[in-house]
Design an enzyme around this catalytic site. Structure first.
Site, PDB file in Angstrom:
ATOM      1  N   GLU A 134       0.834  -1.208   0.000  1.00 21.17           N
ATOM      2  CA  GLU A 134       0.000   0.000   0.000  1.00 21.17           C
ATOM      3  C   GLU A 134       0.865   1.253   0.000  1.00 21.17           C
ATOM      4  O   GLU A 134       1.808   1.367   0.779  1.00 21.17           O
ATOM      5  CB  GLU A 134      -0.923  -0.032   1.232  1.00 21.17           C
ATOM      6  CG  GLU A 134      -1.669   1.257   1.527  1.00 21.17           C
ATOM      7  CD  GLU A 134      -2.533   1.759   0.371  1.00 21.17           C
ATOM      8  OE1 GLU A 134      -3.273   0.950  -0.221  1.00 21.17           O
ATOM      9  OE2 GLU A 134      -2.436   2.965   0.046  1.00 21.17           O
TER      10      GLU A 134
ATOM     11  N   HIS B  54     -25.286  -1.280  -2.696  1.00 22.32           N
ATOM     12  CA  HIS B  54     -26.354  -1.193  -3.696  1.00 22.32           C
ATOM     13  C   HIS B  54     -26.814  -2.599  -4.074  1.00 22.32           C
ATOM     14  O   HIS B  54     -26.010  -3.530  -4.132  1.00 22.32           O
ATOM     15  CB  HIS B  54     -25.856  -0.480  -4.958  1.00 22.32           C
ATOM     16  CG  HIS B  54     -25.280   0.876  -4.705  1.00 22.32           C
ATOM     17  ND1 HIS B  54     -26.048   1.942  -4.303  1.00 22.32           N
ATOM     18  CD2 HIS B  54     -24.004   1.341  -4.789  1.00 22.32           C
ATOM     19  CE1 HIS B  54     -25.263   3.016  -4.162  1.00 22.32           C
ATOM     20  NE2 HIS B  54     -24.025   2.669  -4.446  1.00 22.32           N
TER      21      HIS B  54
ATOM     22  N   VAL C 151       4.557   1.861  -5.036  1.00 19.19           N
ATOM     23  CA  VAL C 151       5.280   1.106  -6.074  1.00 19.19           C
ATOM     24  C   VAL C 151       5.843   2.114  -7.066  1.00 19.19           C
ATOM     25  O   VAL C 151       5.107   2.867  -7.693  1.00 19.19           O
ATOM     26  CB  VAL C 151       4.343   0.089  -6.767  1.00 19.19           C
ATOM     27  CG1 VAL C 151       5.071  -0.588  -7.922  1.00 19.19           C
ATOM     28  CG2 VAL C 151       3.850  -0.937  -5.761  1.00 19.19           C
TER      29      VAL C 151
ATOM     30  N   ARG D 194     -13.573   8.651  -7.766  1.00 16.76           N
ATOM     31  CA  ARG D 194     -13.906   7.278  -8.140  1.00 16.76           C
ATOM     32  C   ARG D 194     -12.957   6.866  -9.258  1.00 16.76           C
ATOM     33  O   ARG D 194     -12.795   7.610 -10.235  1.00 16.76           O
ATOM     34  CB  ARG D 194     -15.336   7.191  -8.652  1.00 16.76           C
ATOM     35  CG  ARG D 194     -16.406   7.762  -7.718  1.00 16.76           C
ATOM     36  CD  ARG D 194     -17.734   7.785  -8.476  1.00 16.76           C
ATOM     37  NE  ARG D 194     -18.845   8.340  -7.719  1.00 16.76           N
ATOM     38  CZ  ARG D 194     -19.148   9.637  -7.656  1.00 16.76           C
ATOM     39  NH1 ARG D 194     -18.387  10.519  -8.273  1.00 16.76           N
ATOM     40  NH2 ARG D 194     -20.201  10.034  -6.982  1.00 16.76           N
TER      41      ARG D 194
ATOM     42  N   ILE E   9     -12.472   0.109 -10.459  1.00 15.77           N
ATOM     43  CA  ILE E   9     -13.482  -0.252  -9.454  1.00 15.77           C
ATOM     44  C   ILE E   9     -14.040   1.022  -8.844  1.00 15.77           C
ATOM     45  O   ILE E   9     -13.683   1.445  -7.749  1.00 15.77           O
ATOM     46  CB  ILE E   9     -12.899  -1.209  -8.379  1.00 15.77           C
ATOM     47  CG1 ILE E   9     -12.116  -2.364  -9.019  1.00 15.77           C
ATOM     48  CG2 ILE E   9     -14.022  -1.729  -7.493  1.00 15.77           C
ATOM     49  CD1 ILE E   9     -12.932  -3.280  -9.926  1.00 15.77           C
TER      50      ILE E   9
ATOM     51  N   CYS F 180     -13.100  10.077  23.832  1.00 16.54           N
ATOM     52  CA  CYS F 180     -14.008  10.742  22.891  1.00 16.54           C
ATOM     53  C   CYS F 180     -15.400  10.732  23.480  1.00 16.54           C
ATOM     54  O   CYS F 180     -16.013   9.685  23.610  1.00 16.54           O
ATOM     55  CB  CYS F 180     -14.000  10.026  21.545  1.00 16.54           C
ATOM     56  SG  CYS F 180     -15.324  10.562  20.450  1.00 16.54           S
TER      57      CYS F 180
ATOM     58  N   CYS G 183     -18.268  16.991  17.475  1.00 15.41           N
ATOM     59  CA  CYS G 183     -17.266  18.028  17.779  1.00 15.41           C
ATOM     60  C   CYS G 183     -16.039  17.852  16.900  1.00 15.41           C
ATOM     61  O   CYS G 183     -15.133  18.678  16.941  1.00 15.41           O
ATOM     62  CB  CYS G 183     -16.915  18.061  19.259  1.00 15.41           C
ATOM     63  SG  CYS G 183     -15.537  17.010  19.754  1.00 15.41           S
TER      64      CYS G 183
ATOM     65  N   CYS H 276     -11.151  15.872  21.943  1.00 15.24           N
ATOM     66  CA  CYS H 276     -10.275  14.730  22.230  1.00 15.24           C
ATOM     67  C   CYS H 276      -8.993  14.688  21.422  1.00 15.24           C
ATOM     68  O   CYS H 276      -8.140  13.849  21.682  1.00 15.24           O
ATOM     69  CB  CYS H 276     -11.041  13.413  22.090  1.00 15.24           C
ATOM     70  SG  CYS H 276     -11.528  13.004  20.400  1.00 15.24           S
TER      71      CYS H 276
END
Lengths: 448, 484, 130
Positions: free
Chosen positions: B34, B52, B175, B314, B340, B405, B442, B447
């Site tokens: 990643e 969907h 990459v 997208r 995708i 929180c 908030c 926090c």
């Protein structure tokens, strides 16, 4: 055919959560909660304060600037000094303190046997706990409006902070939030932060204000901006946040009379920090869950003259009820709520049967009127705030189309929460007219 | 440093994570590579979370084949992977005869695509199903299989399960180059990344908006990505969660949809405009279009209560509106899951299933491991736990009673768990997406400073090194006082 | 040869919440230094006159800031000058305060630094820290 993930956890025998009984449970240990608790205690009630931080004092702990106590203590104190005086008073009593404790719900746990008793469920590192009390005082304060609520377009990098968060980093955490700041909003918090940043070596490029006037007190414009040469840009707002990882700049634009950005007036202001001081909102999620009705104008509870909400035995005061500009006013209001809560819990108050049922509505340039309900024919303190500054206007009290009272002509500013004593005889007059509604109208006087 | 795997999956979005989970059941070593420092930071993040039903894609397209199947699979996936999934059903609202004809067309598409139990309903049934739907709606396509998820939770659950079954996750590993050796090599692909090199026998391109670059680097199909940008608005929680309500779709998008979320918020999603690649800015015009569109479907929506507005792109392949799932025709051993875009979230489990099939057909030998465990134990969620469980948690560790929180009721122990799990959070936003700390009304105003302290402690770094999101997103400089 | 110039200024008095808008006429020398405050109007009480004179000769402000804490349950102690000090000294005072560290426990009113920058004014704690 709803398929929800099952959250059922096999717990075996459910141990009852430990319960402790009080007359008055106060939620919040800031200036409102402490004043309410002290007043309730003074009236003879057994009182508990629930505070989510490990110390009492609330937001005042980070408001290290002066300007507090002028009316209550007749001397100018800093926020922490103002808070410390109340903390010392609370510690001198047997008021039970539940610190580091977060209220999860009011009356949302196991139903109490006695329906006249409220149950407050809280969590803390010591475990779950339930407090019971015939009266509950809501004193949770408020939160800051965020970038999303005012819909500032652009990217979402680090470096965009609400002014209060930046104040916490600087005054509590000993962390510098950035080096070059732009401040949006000229309310008192924005002005105070302009000075704090400057003193701490964070250069403030300017304070930008959507409205054509400064929203804060004049003394703060003078002492926080003028003293340090920080420019104030009126009728200007931030129209774009720029930067992918950390804020790199903001785009500001001038706005027209309808507060819409004027195309062609955009300017790019390089900065790594944007502080937002764009309004406060009462934190009423617990109240709503407990069945308390809110006023859409204040976003706080609808209360009667004793600051009791629509749920019998639940009272509200301070910034959770309506946003104040002075802590001293919070104290005064909360003392009333605490005393009324104690009287309710101990059964020492006025008769349970109300004298009357009147609603109070704002009109003219009054943005709201509080209390929203009057159930007793007695001298009643009305609070209101105007929506825009005017040099000459007067307060008028109307019922059934008849003017019952007209105040003297004077200037009004939105930054100041106004207070107006409504005499018992005016309430009586309204009732005699067969009215069910009193109108508090602030009407500008046209220049001759 | 070079590590060798049987399979490398480029991209830890919902697609890559789902594929990793699907393939982790087989006796193959897998590495998910990643570019960002956390999962689902691309298109998967800027997403409305709708599952969907599948009546929208044109019959015969790849989308049509995986959408309804993905929607179906979500039931099992949610149970096995322990993520929240609400199958509430949905309605496409029609306001006139022209709309009604359109709804009929959608229903026919749905029928062909395998969408179960659809029907066209009238005003009475509309308001029975969703009392807040506009009273002006005269007809609706009622589709009981529609649902919604938190896309990040799905991605993380899938990747956690893959890791538990032996997969490896490499973050911050953009990459930069792909070397392809002659075929026959046991590990013919070598990916160069700043986090080290990865060699693999099979390469899966699930790089979302970066898919065209990956394909190009591997010398495979040349295509261009179009950045079809969408703005999305999240509103504060409501006492009752809204069912997804759709307008009649346009040729390029499903239009402005209003839906509940698994956490009880309301989401308005999404605009569609082709913009500069990488543009994740929100635009005033888009946000206004969302609020206007939402009011048409739910007139009483309180749009003052905006908790957050965000945007993303997208991954659309230029010249086609379809997904590209299959083995590269140019470079054998490279498998593409590209383009995708919507309905990517809804299709993810079926894309993973299809990828398995495609690989088998390409001759990849997939043998199920004896020790494969499909179950992922979800982390404890204090807010949703019953009172007795809350007590038990605090008793096990007082940090479960330490609130951090307040808007979402997230205690310190839950945040620590989000950082310590694999793959754990390494940023304030990463914590938020895992346990909702800072996600509330908030927006971490109360926090954030505590989250910085906890992250610095858990990651063993200075607060000035704590990031909001990815590299460069520092939150604070050093201390102000006690320094000379 | 006199190059003195007169100037009319407007600013608010900040002595009390009334915040009277003062109009002040001043005479400055060639270097811009105030030679004389000629008139003050707009004030509703004598304090306004005093404030205007002070403001034009040597503006005084209370300085509030924080000091690092060692061994306490808070990282910072809020502090203030016990009385107003010259505004022009604030930056210098901040530079001095930046390096200070105080040891907990501390009580409100405790002196953190005596005679700040020879002003004869002490820097004091605004809050208790355990």
């Amino acid at each position: 055919m709803a398929e929800f993930k099952s959250n059922a956890i096999d717990c075996g025998v459910v141990e009852a959560v430990q319960t402790r009984a009080f007359d008055v449970a106060v939620i919040g240990g800031g200036p409102a909660g402490m004043a309410a608790a002290l007043a309730a205690h003074k009236a003879g009630a057994r009182v508990a304060i629930v505070e989510r931080e490990q110390h009492l004092g609330g937001i005042l702990r980070q408001c290290i600037h002066p300007g507090f106590g002028l009316s209550h203590f007749k001397q100018e104190l800093t926020g922490p000094e103002y808070a410390q005086r109340f903390i010392d008073k609370v510690h001198a009593t047997d008021i039970a303190l539940f610190l580091n404790s977060m209220v999860l719900g009011i009356d949302s746990g196991e139903p109490a046997e006695d329906t006249a008793v409220h149950t407050v469920t809280l969590m803390s590192p010591a475990g779950m706990l339930q407090l019971t009390g015939r009266a509950v005082v809501l004193a949770m304060g408020c939160r800051e409006r965020t970038r999303s609520e005012i819909k500032i377009p652009g990217s979402r990098p680090a470096g965009v902070f609400t002014a209060g968060l930046a104040q916490r980093y600087i005054n509590i955490e000993n962390l510098k939030p950035g080096s070059r700041a732009v401040i949006l909003g000229s309310g008192d918090i924005g002005l105070i932060m302009a000075r704090r940043c400057t003193l701490e070596g964070i250069s403030v490029e300017g304070v930008y204000e959507l409205m054509p006037y400064a929203n804060g007190l004049r003394r703060n414009v003078k002492n926080c901006l003028d003293d340090f040469g920080v420019p104030l840009h009126l009728s200007t707002t931030v129209t774009r946040v720029i930067g992918h990882d950390r804020l790199e700049a903001v785009e500001v634009s001038q706005v027209d009379e309808r507060l819409a950005p004027i195309p062609g007036t955009e300017r790019i202001i390089p900065c790594d920090t944007l502080l937002l001081s764009v309004g406060l909102i009462p934190e009423n999620e617990l109240s709503v869950a407990a069945g308390v009705e809110l006023d859409p104008r204040t976003r706080g509870a609808v209360v009667d003259q004793s600051l009791q909400t629509g749920v019998p035995g639940i009272f509200a005061c301070g910034n959770v009820l309506h946003v104040h500009d002075l802590a001293d006013n919070v104290t005064t209001e909360s003392e009333r709520a605490g005393a009324a809560a104690a009287a309710y819990a101990l059964g020492t108050g006025a008769g349970a049967v109300p004298d009357c049922e009147l609603t109070v509505s704002p009109a003219g340039i009054a943005g709201y009127a509080l209390p929203g309900r009057i159930t007793a024919v007695a001298l009643t303190k009305l609070n209101f705030r105007v929506r825009r500054p005017v040099d000459a206007a007067r307060v008028r009290i109307l019922a059934g189309g008849v003017e019952l009272f007209a105040g003297k002509v004077r200037p009004f500013k939105p930054s100041v929460m106004e207070s107006f004593p409504l005499p018992a005889k005016v309430i009586k007059q309204a009732l005699d007219l067969g009215a069910s509604k009193i109108v508090l109208s602030v009407d500008p006087i046209e220049e001759a | 440093m070079t590590e060798t795997f049987d399979i490398a999956i480029v991209g830890a979005g919902i697609t890559g994570c789902a594929i990793a989970r699907q393939l982790a059941r087989f006796d193959l070593s897998i590495c998910v590579v990643e570019a960002a420092n956390d999962i689902a930071l691309g298109a998967s993040k800027a997403n409305g979370g709708l599952v969907h039903a599948g009546y929208d894609p044109t019959p015969g397209t790849v989308k049509a084949q995986v959408n309804a199947r993905g929607c179906e699979l979500y039931g099992t996936w949610a149970q096995e992977l322990g993520f929240l999934f609400c199958r509430t059903g949905s309605m496409v609202l029609g306001f006139n005869d022209e709309d009604r004809a359109h709804l009929e067309q959608l229903r026919r598409n749905g029928y062909v695509n395998g969408v179960p139990e659809q029907s066209i309903v009238g005003p009475d049934r509309i308001h029975e199903l969703e009392p807040r739907a506009s009273a002006d709606a005269t007809c609706a396509l009622w589709c009981p299989s529609t649902g919604f998820v938190d896309p990040f939770e799905v991605a993380i659950a899938a990747l956690e399960n893959a890791i538990a079954n032996g997969a490896t996750f490499m973050r911050s590993a953009t990459v930069e180059a792909i070397e392809v050796a002659s075929s026959g090599d046991d590990a013919r692909f070598t990916l160069a990344t700043p986090a080290g090199n990865v060699r693999c026998r099979y390469l899966i391109n699930a790089a979302g908006n970066g898919a065209a670059d990956i394909s190009h680097m591997a010398g495979a199909e040349e295509f261009q990505m179009v950045w079809r940008q969408g703005n999305i608005v999240v509103l504060d929680k409501e006492p009752r969660t809204l069912m997804p309500l759709y307008p009649v779709p346009t040729p390029v998008s499903k239009g402005v949809i209003v839906t509940g979320t698994v956490h009880g918020n309301t989401v308005i999603t999404a605009t569609a405009a082709v913009r500069e690649p990488g543009d994740t800015q929100t635009y005033a015009s888009d946000v206004n279009a969302l609020l206007t569109g939402a009011h048409k479907l739910v007139p009483d929506l309180d749009t003052r209560r905006v908790v957050r507005a965000f945007a993303g792109g997208r991954p659309v392949i230029q010249g086609t509106n379809d997904f590209f799932i299959g083995q590269s025709a140019v470079v054998p051993g490279l498998f593409q899951a590209a383009g995708i875009q919507s309905p990517g979230v809804a299709s993810a489990p079926a894309i993973a299933e299809r990828m398995e099939l495609v690989m088998r057909e390409a001759g990849v030998e997939l043998h199920e491991r004896a020790d494969w465990n499909p179950i992922r134990r979800e982390p404890d969620d204090f807010d949703r736990a019953p009172l007795a469980r809350k007590e038990e948690l605090i008793e096990s560790d007082p940090a479960w009673g330490q609130i951090v929180c307040r808007c979402e009721t997230v205690p310190e122990a839950e945040i620590v768990a989000a950082i310590r799990r694999q793959p754990g959070a390494v940023s304030v936003e990463g914590v938020k997406r895992r346990c909702r700390a800072g996600m509330g009304r908030c927006q971490s105003g109360f926090c954030q400073s505590r989250l910085v302290t906890i992250l610095a402690r858990e990651l063993g770094c200075d607060p000035s090194e704590v990031l909001l999101e990815d590299a460069g997103s520092w939150l604070v400089e050093g201390p102000l006082k006690g320094v000379r | 040869m006199s190059t003195n110039a007169t100037e009319t200024l407007q600013f608010n008095c900040t002595t009390c919440p009334s915040e009277c808008l003062l109009t002040v006429e001043v005479e400055r020398d060639a270097n811009g230094a105030v030679v004389e405050v000629r008139s003050v109007t707009g004030n509703n009480c004598p304090r306004g006159d005093k404030f205007a004179h002070q403001e034009l000769t040597c503006p005084m402000r209370v300085l509030t800031t924080t000091v690092a804490v060692s061994g306490g349950d808070e990282a910072l102690l809020p502090v203030r000058t016990a009385e107003a000090i010259p505004l022009e000294l604030h930056a210098q005072a901040m530079a001095l305060i930046r390096g200070l560290v105080v040891n907990a426990p501390i009580r409100m009113g405790d002196v953190v630094l005596k005679d700040l920058l020879n002003t004869n004014i002490n820097l004091i704690a605004s809050m208790d820290i355990e």
